[in-house]
Design an enzyme around this catalytic site. Structure first.
Site, PDB file in Angstrom:
ATOM      1  N   THR A  11       0.898  -1.349   0.432  1.00 49.87           N
ATOM      2  CA  THR A  11       0.353  -0.186  -0.060  1.00 49.87           C
ATOM      3  C   THR A  11       0.420   0.971  -0.041  1.00 49.87           C
ATOM      4  OG1 THR A  11      -0.374   0.388   2.542  1.00 49.87           O
ATOM      5  CG2 THR A  11      -1.604  -1.419   1.274  1.00 49.87           C
ATOM      6  N   TYR A  51       3.707   6.495   4.573  1.00 50.06           N
ATOM      7  CA  TYR A  51       2.658   6.156   4.200  1.00 50.06           C
ATOM      8  C   TYR A  51       1.404   7.166   3.663  1.00 50.06           C
ATOM      9  CZ  TYR A  51       4.783   1.850   3.006  1.00 50.06           C
ATOM     10  OH  TYR A  51       5.821   0.773   2.799  1.00 50.06           O
TER      11      TYR A  51
END
Ligand SMILES: NC(=O)c1ccc[n+]([C@@H]2O[C@H](COP(=O)([O-])OP(=O)(O)OC[C@H]3O[C@@H](n4cnc5c(N)ncnc54)[C@H](OP(=O)(O)O)[C@@H]3O)[C@@H](O)[C@H]2O)c1
Length: 280
Positions: A18, A56
């Protein structure tokens, strides 16, 4: 799906990366519908291991995973969620706070696997592990691991962790063999530690390689009736046919997501493994 079993725990050979979910280096909420749809298709296809990090998209990747799990009513116990603590947050208090923040964003009360994202030479690993060990004792983290650690650092982490280090997440692919050459792969295979291969397929040449093409052709019908394996599937199969290696490709395209999951079921012959290992 095939699995690796480490300390009574089963890791699927293929998980879901991700790194760019939610924006990459900053949170881009304008594309949430697109990212949530990609997560929904991954959950529907049967992905159970989701790899994320507090870094992230500035935590937004974790938020999106939490939302997708809730919105699809997915049972938490059926998932294996890995997240990571960024190297600027490795002091005792910062690790504890980072973990609380990840738990809140993921809307969960435990993390299956918590990794030190990168080593930080300015913070003693002993201090970081004091916090990590506490998180395990408190039930907030089930397993501990590291990422981008060489053998020397991995051994240090093992000596400081009160529970087994179950994974080292490193770049590993047909075109990136640094950690195979420096002994990390062999050390993990001999010591019951997962090598989680990151950036396993993002290499332009994969799509035009003759060796990959001929092996893909030989696997006609092996995963989907009347279809060739794809070149990306062969690249992933080469990784996950190796003991102790799992991979976490990232894809927001449902067809690619499906192909990546299926790659775990491709059984390569010893000769095919050799031909692929010889590629550079
Ligand atoms: N620990 C670390 O320091 C670290 C560093 C980097 C990455 N990671 C983790 O590893 C994960 C994977 O690495 P990555 O995201 O760098 O690269 P990757 O998974 O190797 O490649 C992602 C790219 O490949 C494409 N792709 C994926 N499957 C495909 C398929 N079957 N056919 C054709 N194209 C395909 C995707 O496009 P489509 O969306 O169009 O399919 C995407 O552009 C990350 O998401 C992250 O979770 C960890």
């Amino acid at each position: 799906m095939k699995f690796e079993t480490i300390n009574n725990f089963q890791a699927p050979k293929i998980g879901f990366g991700t790194a760019q979910l939610g924006g990459r280096f900053f949170a881009n909420r304008s594309r949430d519908a697109f990212y949530l749809s990609a997560l929904r298709s991954a959950l529907e296809l049967g992905y159970t291991h989701f790899d994320t990090a507090d870094f992230y998209s500035f935590g937004h990747a974790e938020e999106l995973i939490g939302r997708a799990v809730c919105e699809t009513n997915t049972k938490r116990e059926n998932l294996f969620i890995t997240t990571k603590v960024w190297p600027t947050r490795l002091t005792y208090n910062k690790v504890l706070r980072a973990c609380e923040n990840s738990l809140r964003r993921l809307q969960t009360d435990y993390i299956d696997l918590y990794l030190v994202h990168w080593p930080n030479p300015f913070v003693p690993l002993k201090e970081t592990f004091r916090a990590l060990n506490e998180l395990v004792k408190d039930g907030k983290v089930k397993h501990l691991g590291v990422s981008n650690f060489n053998v020397k650092l991995l051994k240090e982490a093992q000596s400081l962790s009160e529970t087994p280090i179950i994974a080292d997440q490193v770049p590993y692919s047909l075109s990136e063999r640094r950690y195979a050459k420096n002994g990390l792969l062999e050390y993990c295979q001999q010591n019951n530690i997962l090598v989680t291969a990151y950036t396993p397929v993002s290499h332009g040449w994969i799509a035009a390689n003759q060796t990959l093409q001929s092996i893909a052709d030989a696997h006609y019908g092996s995963v989907v009736p009347n279809h060739h394996a794809t070149l990306h599937q062969i690249a992933l199969a080469w990784l996950v046919n190796q003991p102790r290696v799992i991979a976490i490709p990232m894809s927001f395209n449902p067809q690619h997501q499906k192909e990546n999951l299926e790659a775990a079921d491709i059984q390569l012959t010893p000769s095919e493994m050799e031909q692929l290992s010889a590629l550079r």
